[in-house]
Design a protein around this motif. Structure first.
Motif, short mmCIF file in Angstrom:
data_model
loop_
_atom_site.label_atom_id
_atom_site.label_comp_id
_atom_site.label_asym_id
_atom_site.label_seq_id
_atom_site.Cartn_x
_atom_site.Cartn_y
_atom_site.Cartn_z
N GLU A 13 0.83 -1.21 0.00
CA GLU A 13 0.00 0.00 0.00
C GLU A 13 0.86 1.26 0.00
O GLU A 13 0.49 2.26 -0.63
CB GLU A 13 -0.92 0.01 1.23
CG GLU A 13 -2.19 -0.78 1.04
CD GLU A 13 -3.11 -0.12 0.02
OE1 GLU A 13 -3.76 0.89 0.35
OE2 GLU A 13 -3.17 -0.63 -1.12
N ARG A 16 1.77 1.77 -3.51
CA ARG A 16 0.61 2.28 -4.26
C ARG A 16 0.42 3.78 -4.02
O ARG A 16 0.23 4.57 -4.96
CB ARG A 16 -0.66 1.54 -3.85
CG ARG A 16 -1.92 2.01 -4.59
CD ARG A 16 -3.18 1.33 -4.05
NE ARG A 16 -3.53 1.77 -2.72
CZ ARG A 16 -4.21 2.90 -2.44
NH1 ARG A 16 -4.58 3.72 -3.42
NH2 ARG A 16 -4.51 3.21 -1.20
N LEU A 17 0.52 4.21 -2.76
CA LEU A 17 0.36 5.63 -2.45
C LEU A 17 1.49 6.46 -3.06
O LEU A 17 1.27 7.57 -3.54
CB LEU A 17 0.28 5.84 -0.94
CG LEU A 17 -1.02 5.37 -0.29
CD1 LEU A 17 -0.91 5.43 1.23
CD2 LEU A 17 -2.22 6.16 -0.78
N ILE A 20 0.73 7.23 -6.59
CA ILE A 20 -0.22 8.33 -6.70
C ILE A 20 0.52 9.66 -6.60
O ILE A 20 0.29 10.58 -7.38
CB ILE A 20 -1.31 8.22 -5.61
CG1 ILE A 20 -2.23 7.02 -5.90
CG2 ILE A 20 -2.12 9.52 -5.49
CD1 ILE A 20 -3.17 6.67 -4.76
N ASP A 97 -4.72 9.07 -0.42
CA ASP A 97 -5.49 8.50 -1.53
C ASP A 97 -6.58 9.51 -1.91
O ASP A 97 -7.22 10.09 -1.03
CB ASP A 97 -6.11 7.17 -1.08
CG ASP A 97 -6.86 6.50 -2.18
OD1 ASP A 97 -8.02 6.90 -2.46
OD2 ASP A 97 -6.30 5.56 -2.79
#
Length: 158
Positions: A13, A16-17, A20, A97
Motif C-alpha cells: 500500500e 501504491r500511495l 499516486i 489517496d
C-alpha cells in the motif's frame, strides 16, 4: 482516525500511495516518472522500517488498505553554523489517496512527523511540496528557503 507506525505488511500500500504521489508531482512538472522504481522503493522500505533514522506513519482506510502515509528521514552531513550536529530531516512521500482527502489525514501525519523530529532534536526539516499540499506545510511553519542561496539540483540526463 488514528495515525500508526507502518509495518512490513503495509509496504504494498505504501508503494501504491507513492505511485499516486509520483503521478501528481509529474503534473506539476517536477520531473519525469521512471517506470522501474517500485521494487527498489519496497526493498528500501523493508530495510528502513523501524530504524532510528526513519519514521513511516500511516492512516488506515475504513474499508481496507491505507488512506494516507508520510515518511520522515534523518540525514547527517558535516556540522556547520546552522546545523551544529550536522543532522537534518527530510519529509518524503506524504500522500493521501484521492478518495480519502480533506479529512485531516495529512495534518495528523504531519503532526506526528514534526513531533518525531522535535523528540529527535532535529533543527531543520526540508521537503518538496506539490501545489495542493503547500498550504498545509506552511501551516506547520515551512517557508521558502531560497532567500540567500538558490536551491539547485543536478539530474543525470538519462
Amino acid at each position: 482516525m488514528s495515525v500508526r507506525d507502518a509495518t512490513p505488511e503495509d509496504i504494498p500500500e505504501l508503494v501504491r500511495l507513492r505511485e499516486i504521489l509520483a503521478d501528481r508531482m509529474a503534473q506539476d512538472g517536477s520531473f519525469p516518472v521512471d517506470g522501474h522504481w517500485q521494487e527498489a522503493y519496497a526493498d528500501s522500505l523493508r530495510e528502513r522500517l523501524g530504524s532510528d533514522d526513519t519514521a513511516v506513519y500511516v492512516v488506515d482506510a475504513p474499508e481496507d488498505g491505507l488512506a494516507a502515509c508520510g515518511i520522515g528521514l534523518i540525514f547527517e552531513r558535516f556540522p556547520g553554523p546552522s546545523l551544529p550536529d550536522g543532522r537534518y530531516g527530510y519529509i518524503q512521500g506524504m500522500t493521501t489517496d484521492p478518495g480519502h482527502r480533506r479529512r485531516g489525514h495529512s495534518r495528523a501525519i504531519m503532526s506526528m512527523l514534526m513531533q518525531w523530529y522535535r523528540d529527535s532534536e532535529i533543527r531543520r526539516v526540508d521537503l518538496h511540496a506539490t501545489s495542493d499540499a503547500e498550504p498545509l506545510y506552511r501551516e506547520f511553519g515551512f517557508v521558502t528557503d531560497g532567500h540567500f542561496y538558490p536551491s539547485l539540483t543536478w539530474r543525470h540526463p538519462s
